[in-house]
Motif scaffolding. Structure first.
Motif, PDB file in Angstrom:
ATOM      1  N   LYS A   1       0.836  -1.199   0.000  1.00 31.78           N
ATOM      2  CA  LYS A   1       0.000   0.000   0.000  1.00 31.78           C
ATOM      3  C   LYS A   1       0.877   1.257   0.000  1.00 31.78           C
ATOM      4  O   LYS A   1       1.619   1.491   0.947  1.00 31.78           O
ATOM      5  CB  LYS A   1      -0.926   0.010   1.220  1.00 31.78           C
ATOM      6  CG  LYS A   1      -2.085  -0.974   1.127  1.00 31.78           C
ATOM      7  CD  LYS A   1      -3.037  -0.806   2.284  1.00 31.78           C
ATOM      8  CE  LYS A   1      -4.290  -1.646   2.106  1.00 31.78           C
ATOM      9  NZ  LYS A   1      -5.152  -1.138   1.036  1.00 31.78           N
TER      10      LYS A   1
ATOM     11  N   GLU B   1       0.597   4.493   0.791  1.00 36.86           N
ATOM     12  CA  GLU B   1      -0.257   5.433   1.516  1.00 36.86           C
ATOM     13  C   GLU B   1       0.523   6.062   2.662  1.00 36.86           C
ATOM     14  O   GLU B   1       1.419   5.442   3.237  1.00 36.86           O
ATOM     15  CB  GLU B   1      -1.483   4.727   2.101  1.00 36.86           C
ATOM     16  CG  GLU B   1      -2.455   4.159   1.091  1.00 36.86           C
ATOM     17  CD  GLU B   1      -3.642   3.493   1.769  1.00 36.86           C
ATOM     18  OE1 GLU B   1      -3.958   3.867   2.922  1.00 36.86           O
ATOM     19  OE2 GLU B   1      -4.244   2.597   1.156  1.00 36.86           O
TER      20      GLU B   1
ATOM     21  N   GLU C   1      -3.260   8.387   6.648  1.00 36.55           N
ATOM     22  CA  GLU C   1      -4.454   8.112   5.848  1.00 36.55           C
ATOM     23  C   GLU C   1      -4.851   6.638   5.849  1.00 36.55           C
ATOM     24  O   GLU C   1      -5.886   6.280   5.280  1.00 36.55           O
ATOM     25  CB  GLU C   1      -4.218   8.578   4.403  1.00 36.55           C
ATOM     26  CG  GLU C   1      -3.919  10.074   4.296  1.00 36.55           C
ATOM     27  CD  GLU C   1      -3.486  10.489   2.904  1.00 36.55           C
ATOM     28  OE1 GLU C   1      -3.313   9.589   2.038  1.00 36.55           O
ATOM     29  OE2 GLU C   1      -3.305  11.698   2.678  1.00 36.55           O
ATOM     30  N   PHE C   2      -4.055   5.803   6.477  1.00 37.47           N
ATOM     31  CA  PHE C   2      -4.285   4.361   6.417  1.00 37.47           C
ATOM     32  C   PHE C   2      -5.475   3.963   7.284  1.00 37.47           C
ATOM     33  O   PHE C   2      -5.508   4.224   8.474  1.00 37.47           O
ATOM     34  CB  PHE C   2      -3.039   3.608   6.876  1.00 37.47           C
ATOM     35  CG  PHE C   2      -3.203   2.121   6.897  1.00 37.47           C
ATOM     36  CD1 PHE C   2      -3.520   1.430   5.737  1.00 37.47           C
ATOM     37  CD2 PHE C   2      -3.044   1.415   8.070  1.00 37.47           C
ATOM     38  CE1 PHE C   2      -3.677   0.046   5.753  1.00 37.47           C
ATOM     39  CE2 PHE C   2      -3.190   0.038   8.101  1.00 37.47           C
ATOM     40  CZ  PHE C   2      -3.504  -0.652   6.937  1.00 37.47           C
TER      41      PHE C   2
END
Length: 235
Positions: A114, A116, A120-121
């Motif tokens: 990911k 990210e 924001e996860f």
């Protein structure tokens, strides 16, 4: 002034650094650096603090970077599914490439990469193991890091966080760079210095954990002249 920004005359104040490593020359310098001694020490301490016969089915690696620690985790838990998260696409691509060198045909692992920011996860479900090495000092607001961990666990999850320890002065930081990165590139030396100055002191980490009401769940200890670890207390 925020709690984590408080400074004291006798201590070196925190100097935040950029949250992401996105320059190709940074990636190259880190890829060529020798982290074997420090990373082996950290992973040995990690193993020694795990619950007996701990075998997680789901592992989250927050801030996987170039994947050296990620590859060690991957070999340690052959039956687990993994999520590797990093805000830098260059770093994450390198991590994925490194893990692709393993013989995956003999394993049924699900691997998710990911790209990210940790802030924001939002995980789809909790993880049995949440691991993070050297991410916290990159995050400008550290409580966003701890919030991501809280979103990713349940009552039975095991947490392990390791990061740099901010020295008492800039001169001490330069001494640590000279001691541990003397033969590395100038780019890495500069990044190491910036990371030391962006890191948190143990009392600051302890305060954060108390503020998020996890001090009854987590131990914090210094493990070297430049590292601390935080991990779940035995139940």
């Amino acid at each position: 002034m925020k709690n984590w920004e408080q400074t004291y005359l006798q201590y070196q104040p925190r100097i935040p650094e950029p949250e992401l490593m996105e320059e190709p020359n940074q990636v190259v310098s880190y890829a060529n650096a020798d982290f074997e001694s420090a990373h082996s020490m950290i992973m040995n301490l990690f193993q020694n603090r795990l619950p007996l016969k701990f075998s997680p089915q789901s592992v989250l690696d927050l801030g996987s970077g170039l994947g050296d620690m990620s590859s060690r985790l991957f070999q340690m838990f052959p039956n687990a599914n993994f999520t590797f998260l990093d805000g830098s696409k260059l770093m994450l691509d390198f991590c994925e490439k490194r893990l692709s060198t393993f013989d995956l045909k003999k394993r049924n692992n699900k691997m998710v990469f990911k790209n990210e920011l940790v802030q924001e996860f939002v995980p789809e479900s909790s993880y049995e193991l949440v691991f993070s090495n050297s991410l916290l000092h990159h995050v400008h607001n550290p409580y966003e890091f701890w919030s991501a961990i809280q979103r990713s666990i349940d009552d039975d999850s095991f947490i392990f966080v390791c990061d740099l320890l901010r020295p008492n002065s800039i001169s001490e930081a330069h001494h640590l760079v000279e001691r541990y990165a003397k033969n590395e590139s100038e780019i890495l030396k500069n990044d190491f210095l910036n990371s030391l100055l962006a890191a948190f002191r143990l009392d600051e980490v302890t305060e954060m954990i108390s503020n998020i009401r996890m001090n009854h769940k987590l131990n914090v200890e210094i493990i070297s002249d430049r590292h601390w670890i935080c991990y779940s207390k035995p139940k």
